[in-house]
Design a protein around this motif. Structure first.
Motif, short mmCIF file in Angstrom:
data_model
loop_
_atom_site.label_atom_id
_atom_site.label_comp_id
_atom_site.label_asym_id
_atom_site.label_seq_id
_atom_site.Cartn_x
_atom_site.Cartn_y
_atom_site.Cartn_z
N GLU A 74 0.85 -1.18 0.00
CA GLU A 74 0.00 0.00 0.00
C GLU A 74 0.89 1.24 0.00
N GLU A 75 0.31 2.33 -0.45
CA GLU A 75 1.09 3.57 -0.56
C GLU A 75 1.69 3.98 0.78
N PHE A 76 2.94 4.44 0.72
CA PHE A 76 3.64 5.07 1.83
C PHE A 76 4.00 4.11 2.97
N GLU A 77 3.89 2.79 2.76
CA GLU A 77 4.23 1.88 3.84
C GLU A 77 5.73 1.59 3.93
N GLN A 78 6.46 1.81 2.86
CA GLN A 78 7.92 1.76 2.88
C GLN A 78 8.48 0.43 3.41
N PHE A 79 8.10 -0.66 2.78
CA PHE A 79 8.70 -1.96 3.08
C PHE A 79 10.21 -1.84 2.89
N GLY A 80 10.97 -2.14 3.95
CA GLY A 80 12.42 -1.97 3.88
C GLY A 80 12.89 -0.61 4.33
N ALA A 81 12.03 0.13 5.08
CA ALA A 81 12.43 1.43 5.59
C ALA A 81 13.72 1.32 6.39
N ASP A 82 13.89 0.24 7.12
CA ASP A 82 15.18 -0.12 7.71
C ASP A 82 15.35 -1.62 7.57
N LEU A 83 16.60 -2.06 7.58
CA LEU A 83 16.91 -3.46 7.32
C LEU A 83 17.93 -3.97 8.33
N ALA A 84 17.85 -5.27 8.61
CA ALA A 84 18.88 -5.94 9.40
C ALA A 84 18.99 -7.37 8.88
N VAL A 85 20.19 -7.91 8.91
CA VAL A 85 20.44 -9.26 8.42
C VAL A 85 21.28 -10.01 9.44
N ASP A 86 20.82 -11.19 9.85
CA ASP A 86 21.59 -12.05 10.75
C ASP A 86 20.88 -13.40 10.85
N ASP A 87 21.52 -14.33 11.53
CA ASP A 87 21.00 -15.71 11.63
C ASP A 87 20.20 -15.85 12.91
N PHE A 88 18.90 -15.67 12.81
CA PHE A 88 18.04 -15.66 13.99
C PHE A 88 17.64 -17.05 14.46
N ASP A 89 17.90 -18.09 13.64
CA ASP A 89 17.55 -19.45 14.04
C ASP A 89 18.76 -20.39 14.12
#
Length: 523
Positions: free
Chosen positions: A302-317
């Motif tokens: 949807e408009e203005f939701e900005q998927f990926g506004a901030d990101l983090a990557v790591d092994d959570f499992d």
């Protein structure tokens, strides 16, 4: 385990291998066959003393009538962060290249790593509104790089990079926003950290630059340029957010770059371009586009939701494949910008939608109440906070109300990793309402607008860093930063420190609207 912006010097890795060899030689059975790098989340170490340091971006820091921006550095010690030897960096510092402009935004982004592999971390500072030389109203962007030493960051080898630097692809044009985001990691596995720079305004679609490290520091030799993935449609602002990790478990680092939208999706709905690493960097690597329109990803664009506004990557499992966490300003049930965090799993095939998680304040077990404008996920930081071998996620909720009156006082949620991924089993909610946190919550503080980690006291456990840019410390919205200690059970309430420029010994002045703490260095 690999995380974006890791950048640990080889000297640490050599020490780890020697330590493991000594254990074996003594006849003991090591619990880990080969010791890893220093704990992820250690933070930058600019003077090589083993204590994580704190680098604070204040891109709105005032300098008379203009707002050129500044970056503060506070060094770690056995007592944690201290004012001893602290530094204030601006484009006015003698020897710093570049020209001071009216609205340069020096410190808009910051990231650290060891570009010359000398054992001292270096600092990249995004100046996304830096002017074109001689044309004070044409903003193009640049990145300043300060190199570490035994006395910390020093100016004598400082570099200034832009799209006009000799050998760098493309050329500077108004609105390029070179330096909108920066990230650091060793993409070609040669032991020298490399610098990724987002130029989200380039050609309206945005591009990402990769500069390689070497013995003399960063060089334009062999630099690479990435655009949006094929078939992305009218992708906009690629490189507005960046994160690095090994999403397919092949030992090579991959890049996640956020942007406004792509493939005909609604304006500003957001998307994340993933480029898988090769032995020579990123160019030529497989590219994918992920958004809430991707099959299997929960939600709808949807408009203005900005998927990926901030990101983090790591092994959570803990399965050896890093996961991709993406913040989105999701609106739901009439609540605008309440916020979600998507977690897409890594696999031998890279990012997959199977088993995707969505975290929000009304998810079962998550502390806190959802509300309009809370922006759950507006800031993200990943690290193994409790050193159990599985990464955890700090989620900034800068718009959260605290109590009944303090709108946008802000909070931070911690989700801890496990064999099944992130869970709410031990989740924590941190805010200034807690009696064990320094200060009092106030309207507009935005506690959690930035989050990060650094082992400032060298005890082996990452501490949680929290930016509070709206805090009125001696001046309206002058800003502050909290340092919360880490330990075996995760983030601890003991020894919380609150830092601001009004404190004795902290360089600089607490001025109205500085918003000190708006940005924290990643590593």
């Amino acid at each position: 385990m690999i995380i974006g912006n890791r950048g640990f010097p080889r000297s640490y890795r050599r020490l780890a291998v020697v330590a493991a060899a000594l254990v074996v030689a003594a006849g003991a059975s090591p619990t880990i066959a080969v010791a890893e790098d220093p704990p992820v989340g250690r933070g930058p170490d600019f003077n090589g003393d083993g204590f994580g340091d704190l680098a604070v971006g204040a891109p709105l820091d005032c300098g008379g009538f203009n707002i050129p921006g500044a970056v503060s550095v506070l060094y770690g010690s056995t007592r944690g962060t201290t004012v001893a030897g602290d530094q204030l960096w601006t484009q006015d510092v003698p020897g710093m290249p570049g020209e001071v402009g009216l609205d340069d935004s020096f410190g808009w982004s910051v990231a650290s790593g060891d570009f010359d592999d000398d054992g001292f971390d270096d600092l990249a500072i995004g100046v996304r509104n830096d002017i074109l030389p001689g044309q004070m109203f044409v903003t193009v962007g640049s990145v300043a790089v300060l190199y570490g030493s035994t006395v910390g960051l020093a100016v004598h080898r400082t570099q200034l990079w832009s799209q006009d630097s000799a050998g760098v692809q493309e050329q500077s044009e108004g609105g390029d926003l070179f330096g909108d985001a920066v990230a650091v990691a060793d993409f070609d596995s040669d032991g020298f950290d490399d610098l990724v720079v987002g130029a989200s305004g380039e050609d309206s679609t945005g591009v990402v630059h990769l500069l390689f490290g070497a013995g003399g520091g960063l060089s334009a030799a062999g630099n690479q340029l990435l655009g949006p993935p094929p078939g992305s449609g009218e992708f906009q602002q690629l490189g507005a957010s960046l994160a690095v990790g090994d999403l397919d478990g092949d030992g090579l680092l991959d890049l996640a770059a956020g942007g406004a939208n792509g493939a005909g999706e609604p304006n500003w709905s957001g998307a994340v371009a993933v480029t898988y690493g090769t032995t020579t960097g990123l160019v030529g690597g497989r590219q994918e586009l992920w958004s809430q329109a991707s099959p299997g990803v929960p939600g709808h664009p949807e408009e203005f939701e900005q998927f990926g506004a901030d990101l983090a990557v790591d092994d959570f499992d803990g399965d050896g494949f890093d996961e991709l966490a993406a913040g989105v300003l999701e609106s739901e049930h009439g609540l605008q910008d309440k916020g979600w965090v998507h977690v897409l799993r890594g696999s031998a095939d890279g990012v997959v939608a199977a088993g995707a998680q969505v975290w929000r304040q009304d998810a079962k077990g998550v502390r806190g109440q959802p509300g309009a404008g809370h922006a759950f996920g507006a800031a993200l930081a990943a690290a193994d906070l409790d050193r159990d071998g599985v990464a955890d996620l700090a989620v900034g909720v800068p718009g959260a109300a605290v109590g009944t009156r303090d709108i946008a006082a802000g909070a931070v949620t911690i989700l801890y990793g496990s064999a099944v991924g992130l869970t709410a089993d031990r989740d924590q909610l941190w805010s200034q309402q807690r009696r064990d946190i320094e200060g009092e919550p106030s309207v507009g503080d935005r506690f959690g607008a930035a989050v990060g980690t650094a082992d400032t006291d060298g005890d082996g456990f990452p501490d949680l860093l929290v930016g509070v840019p709206g805090k009125s410390a001696a001046a309206t919205r002058a800003g502050a930063v909290h340092v919360l200690s880490g330990g075996g059970s995760g983030v601890l309430p003991a020894d919380d420190q609150e830092w601001n420029q009004a404190l004795e010994g902290v360089d600089g002045l607490a001025e109205p609207e500085d918003q000190w703490g708006r940005v924290l260095a990643s590593h």
